[in-house]
Design a protein around this motif. Structure first.
Motif, short mmCIF file in Angstrom:
data_model
loop_
_atom_site.label_atom_id
_atom_site.label_comp_id
_atom_site.label_asym_id
_atom_site.label_seq_id
_atom_site.Cartn_x
_atom_site.Cartn_y
_atom_site.Cartn_z
N LEU A 2 0.82 -1.21 0.00
CA LEU A 2 0.00 0.00 0.00
C LEU A 2 0.86 1.25 0.00
CD1 LEU A 2 -2.70 -0.91 2.64
CD2 LEU A 2 -3.02 -0.71 0.19
N GLU A 3 0.40 2.24 -0.68
CA GLU A 3 1.08 3.53 -0.68
C GLU A 3 0.20 4.51 0.09
OE1 GLU A 3 3.73 4.74 -2.96
OE2 GLU A 3 4.25 2.81 -3.81
N LEU A 4 0.62 4.84 1.28
CA LEU A 4 -0.14 5.78 2.11
C LEU A 4 0.66 7.05 2.31
CD1 LEU A 4 -1.38 3.29 4.86
CD2 LEU A 4 -2.67 4.15 2.91
N ARG A 5 -0.05 8.17 2.28
CA ARG A 5 0.60 9.46 2.49
C ARG A 5 0.75 9.67 4.00
NH1 ARG A 5 -1.67 14.98 2.60
NH2 ARG A 5 -3.64 13.88 2.72
N LEU A 6 1.96 10.00 4.44
CA LEU A 6 2.22 10.22 5.85
C LEU A 6 1.75 11.60 6.27
CD1 LEU A 6 5.83 8.75 6.22
CD2 LEU A 6 3.66 7.69 6.82
N ALA A 7 1.25 11.68 7.50
CA ALA A 7 0.84 12.97 8.04
C ALA A 7 2.07 13.80 8.36
CB ALA A 7 0.01 12.76 9.30
N THR A 8 1.98 15.09 8.15
CA THR A 8 3.11 15.97 8.45
C THR A 8 3.21 16.20 9.95
OG1 THR A 8 1.80 17.98 8.26
CG2 THR A 8 2.84 17.15 6.24
N ALA A 82 -10.54 16.23 12.37
CA ALA A 82 -10.58 17.62 11.91
C ALA A 82 -9.47 17.91 10.91
CB ALA A 82 -10.47 18.56 13.11
N LEU A 83 -8.33 17.24 11.06
CA LEU A 83 -7.20 17.48 10.16
C LEU A 83 -7.05 16.42 9.07
CD1 LEU A 83 -4.84 18.78 12.90
CD2 LEU A 83 -5.66 20.08 10.95
N GLY A 84 -7.97 15.46 9.03
CA GLY A 84 -7.97 14.46 7.97
C GLY A 84 -6.87 13.43 8.07
N ILE A 85 -6.43 13.11 9.28
CA ILE A 85 -5.41 12.07 9.45
C ILE A 85 -5.99 10.96 10.32
CG2 ILE A 85 -3.48 13.63 9.14
CD1 ILE A 85 -3.09 13.75 12.12
N ARG A 86 -5.35 9.78 10.29
CA ARG A 86 -5.79 8.68 11.11
C ARG A 86 -4.65 7.72 11.37
NH1 ARG A 86 -8.10 3.88 8.02
NH2 ARG A 86 -7.33 4.22 5.93
N VAL A 87 -4.85 6.85 12.34
CA VAL A 87 -3.88 5.84 12.68
C VAL A 87 -4.18 4.59 11.86
CG1 VAL A 87 -3.03 4.33 14.54
CG2 VAL A 87 -3.66 6.69 15.04
N VAL A 88 -3.16 4.01 11.24
CA VAL A 88 -3.32 2.77 10.49
C VAL A 88 -2.21 1.81 10.89
CG1 VAL A 88 -4.48 3.81 8.51
CG2 VAL A 88 -2.01 3.61 8.50
N THR A 89 -2.46 0.52 10.66
CA THR A 89 -1.43 -0.47 10.92
C THR A 89 -0.46 -0.50 9.74
OG1 THR A 89 -2.68 -2.25 9.88
CG2 THR A 89 -3.05 -1.89 12.23
N THR A 90 0.60 -1.25 9.85
CA THR A 90 1.57 -1.35 8.76
C THR A 90 0.96 -2.01 7.53
OG1 THR A 90 2.41 -3.41 9.70
CG2 THR A 90 3.59 -1.38 10.25
N GLU A 91 -0.10 -2.78 7.72
CA GLU A 91 -0.79 -3.41 6.61
C GLU A 91 -1.82 -2.48 5.97
OE1 GLU A 91 -0.88 -5.01 9.74
OE2 GLU A 91 0.94 -6.12 9.30
N GLY A 92 -2.05 -1.32 6.58
CA GLY A 92 -2.99 -0.35 6.04
C GLY A 92 -4.35 -0.53 6.62
#
Length: 92
Positions: A2-8, A82-92
């Motif tokens: 998976l290609e996930l965008r990292l939160a800044t 509110a900022l559009g980020i979330r916690v995900v596992t390494t598998e997505g």
């Protein structure tokens, strides 16, 4: 893979600050309400019991808030949502 965008870093800090503001505000309101109820009823409890209650409420607020919300809301707290980020596992 998976290609996930990292939160800044900035969005993470803002999310944490928003969540912390909510947590501390909620804790303040609950403790204020308990104090006002105790004062209005004239109830008096021993100091050590008050310390135990406050310690439990602080623990529940600081550790329970993110665990409960991230579990129920799919990896998001109010600040993260509110900022559009979330916690995900390494598998997505």
């Amino acid at each position: 893979m998976l290609e996930l965008r990292l939160a800044t870093l900035g969005s993470r800090v803002l999310a944490i600050l928003l969540d912390l503001t909510i947590q501390l505000s909620g804790l303040f309101i609950v403790l204020l309400a308990l104090g006002l109820i105790g004062n209005a009823t004239g109830a008096s409890i021993p100091g050590w019991i008050a310390v135990v209650i406050v310690t439990f409420l602080v623990f529940l607020t600081i550790f329970g808030y993110p665990v409960i919300l991230e579990t129920l809301w799919g990896g998001k707290t109010v600040g993260k949502r509110a900022l559009g980020i979330r916690v995900v596992t390494t598998e997505g």
